[in-house]
Design an enzyme around this catalytic site. Structure first.
Site, mmCIF file in Angstrom:
data_model
loop_
_atom_site.group_PDB
_atom_site.id
_atom_site.type_symbol
_atom_site.label_atom_id
_atom_site.label_comp_id
_atom_site.label_asym_id
_atom_site.label_seq_id
_atom_site.Cartn_x
_atom_site.Cartn_y
_atom_site.Cartn_z
ATOM 1 N N LYS A 288 99.297 -10.730 57.606
ATOM 2 C CA LYS A 288 98.487 -10.871 58.825
ATOM 3 C C LYS A 288 97.544 -9.685 58.948
ATOM 4 C CE LYS A 288 98.706 -11.827 63.788
ATOM 5 N NZ LYS A 288 97.652 -12.861 63.702
ATOM 6 N N THR B 24 91.377 -18.913 65.419
ATOM 7 C CA THR B 24 91.227 -17.555 64.893
ATOM 8 C C THR B 24 91.473 -16.535 66.005
ATOM 9 O OG1 THR B 24 89.538 -18.475 63.448
ATOM 10 C CG2 THR B 24 89.638 -16.079 63.586
ATOM 11 N N HIS C 85 105.178 -10.690 62.556
ATOM 12 C CA HIS C 85 104.475 -11.650 61.696
ATOM 13 C C HIS C 85 104.605 -11.242 60.229
ATOM 14 C CE1 HIS C 85 102.578 -12.927 65.473
ATOM 15 N NE2 HIS C 85 102.294 -14.049 64.850
HETATM 16 P P1 NAD Z 1 94.264 -16.939 55.972
HETATM 17 O O1 NAD Z 1 93.764 -15.580 55.599
HETATM 18 O O2 NAD Z 1 95.357 -17.583 55.152
HETATM 19 O O3 NAD Z 1 93.039 -17.997 55.982
HETATM 20 C C1 NAD Z 1 91.775 -17.723 56.486
HETATM 21 C C2 NAD Z 1 90.775 -18.521 55.666
HETATM 22 O O4 NAD Z 1 89.474 -18.369 56.274
HETATM 23 C C3 NAD Z 1 90.660 -18.037 54.217
HETATM 24 O O5 NAD Z 1 90.747 -19.134 53.326
HETATM 25 C C4 NAD Z 1 89.279 -17.380 54.182
HETATM 26 O O6 NAD Z 1 88.650 -17.461 52.902
HETATM 27 C C5 NAD Z 1 88.545 -18.209 55.227
HETATM 28 N N1 NAD Z 1 87.315 -17.594 55.731
HETATM 29 C C6 NAD Z 1 87.044 -16.267 55.943
HETATM 30 N N2 NAD Z 1 85.792 -16.121 56.373
HETATM 31 C C7 NAD Z 1 85.257 -17.356 56.448
HETATM 32 C C8 NAD Z 1 83.973 -17.848 56.810
HETATM 33 N N3 NAD Z 1 82.977 -17.024 57.190
HETATM 34 N N4 NAD Z 1 83.759 -19.172 56.786
HETATM 35 C C9 NAD Z 1 84.746 -20.036 56.374
HETATM 36 N N5 NAD Z 1 85.980 -19.623 55.999
HETATM 37 C C10 NAD Z 1 86.218 -18.294 56.031
HETATM 38 O O7 NAD Z 1 94.702 -16.835 57.490
HETATM 39 P P2 NAD Z 1 95.618 -17.843 58.344
HETATM 40 O O8 NAD Z 1 97.033 -17.388 58.311
HETATM 41 O O9 NAD Z 1 95.288 -19.247 57.991
HETATM 42 O O10 NAD Z 1 95.093 -17.514 59.822
HETATM 43 C C11 NAD Z 1 93.719 -17.692 60.149
HETATM 44 C C12 NAD Z 1 93.477 -17.222 61.577
HETATM 45 O O11 NAD Z 1 94.204 -18.053 62.480
HETATM 46 C C13 NAD Z 1 93.950 -15.793 61.861
HETATM 47 O O12 NAD Z 1 93.036 -15.189 62.763
HETATM 48 C C14 NAD Z 1 95.301 -15.988 62.521
HETATM 49 O O13 NAD Z 1 95.669 -14.921 63.361
HETATM 50 C C15 NAD Z 1 95.021 -17.246 63.314
HETATM 51 N N6 NAD Z 1 96.195 -18.046 63.670
HETATM 52 C C16 NAD Z 1 96.144 -18.637 64.898
HETATM 53 C C17 NAD Z 1 97.145 -19.503 65.293
HETATM 54 C C18 NAD Z 1 96.998 -20.234 66.602
HETATM 55 O O14 NAD Z 1 97.877 -21.052 66.965
HETATM 56 N N7 NAD Z 1 95.908 -19.987 67.348
HETATM 57 C C19 NAD Z 1 98.246 -19.746 64.457
HETATM 58 C C20 NAD Z 1 98.276 -19.119 63.202
HETATM 59 C C21 NAD Z 1 97.231 -18.284 62.813
#
Ligand code: NAD
Length: 244
Positions: A136, A76, A132
């Protein structure tokens, strides 16, 4: 068999993690948890937690993992300074791999960016551009922030004081110390990052383009295997890949 709890399992990255873990015979997903599910109960049955949720959710998850003695992988992005402090405190008790980008290619870009900044020196203007998908939520991306932090570190600058986010109106001539940062949003772009080093008469550009979330998911799974074999501490993907 390593048991994994996937936090944020309904999200884009969560789904990629569950799918990629199913292809690895050494991994098993013991719990798929999303917002509203019982994270604490699911913790008991896992060896490590992988968190790709929303920024406000991570620090509490890190504290729960610390209390339960479970290794944590944080993908995250977009955390506040206060969240980062809480995550660092949890890493006093458990191994945490906290990386803005788990792809091997982007971690190579981090390494190359440091080397290029060292070689090119202070005459080159520094700009970071990221693009992105339209959904996002945070900006700039955690990866772009890390690229700017690397540039600031090499140049003796500060991320908070010297990064200039976009330009509008009459910002005046570019100063030698600023690091430009530009976030583009649109379509379904998984993640593009370019670092520009510009001098009079020449320009160097280092770029990475991700076309599948599986690259992040596989990196995070690799980090989980690495973390459970390491003592408590705050690590990133450079540690996992041995790039330090
Ligand atoms: P997304 O919005 O598709 O998914 C996030 C999920 O987390 C959703 O299903 C949401 O309901 C859930 N969520 C929210 N609050 C929660 C909680 N308190 N407990 C449990 N689940 C909860 O987003 P995404 O595209 O999957 O990206 C998620 C995060 O990962 C973002 O911060 C993004 O920037 C990051 N990301 C990081 C990398 C990396 O390599 N580090 C790569 C891609 C995305």
């Amino acid at each position: 068999m390593i048991q994994l709890l996937i936090n944020g399992s309904n999200g884009r990255m969560g789904r990629a993690l569950v799918a990629c873990a199913a292809e690895d015979p050494t991994l098993s997903v013991s719990a798929e948890v999303d917002e509203g599910d019982d994270f604490l109960s699911a913790l008991a049955g896992c060896d490590a937690v992988i968190d790709f949720t929303h920024a406000p959710a991570t620090a509490a998850a890190a504290e729960a993992c610390a209390a339960a003695g479970k290794a944590l992988i944080i993908g995250t992005t977009g955390h506040s300074d206060a969240d980062r402090t809480r995550i660092a405190q949890a890493a006093g008790t458990i191994p945490i791999v906290y990386a803005p980008n788990f792809s091997v290619g982007v971690n190579t870009l981090f390494w190359l960016t440091r080397k290029a900044a060292e070689i090119l020196g202070p005459d080159f203007d520094l700009e970071v551009v990221e693009m992105h998908h339209r959904l996002k939520k945070d900006s700039p991306s955690g990866t772009a922030r890390r690229l700017a932090e690397i540039l600031a570190d090499v140049r003796g600058l500060s991320y908070d004081a010297d990064v200039r986010h976009g330009r509008e109106g009459m910002p005046g001539e570019r100063t030698r110390s600023e690091i430009g940062m530009h976030a583009i949003r649109g379509g379904d772009v998984v993640g593009d990052h370019t670092v520009i080093f510009a001098n009079a008469g020449e320009r160097v550009e280092l770029a990475h383009k991700a076309s599948s979330r599986d690259t992040f998911a596989k990196g995070a799974l690799r980090a989980a295997k690495w973390a459970i074999a390491h003592p408590p501490g705050l690590y990133d993907m450079q540690d996992v890949l041995g790039l330090r």
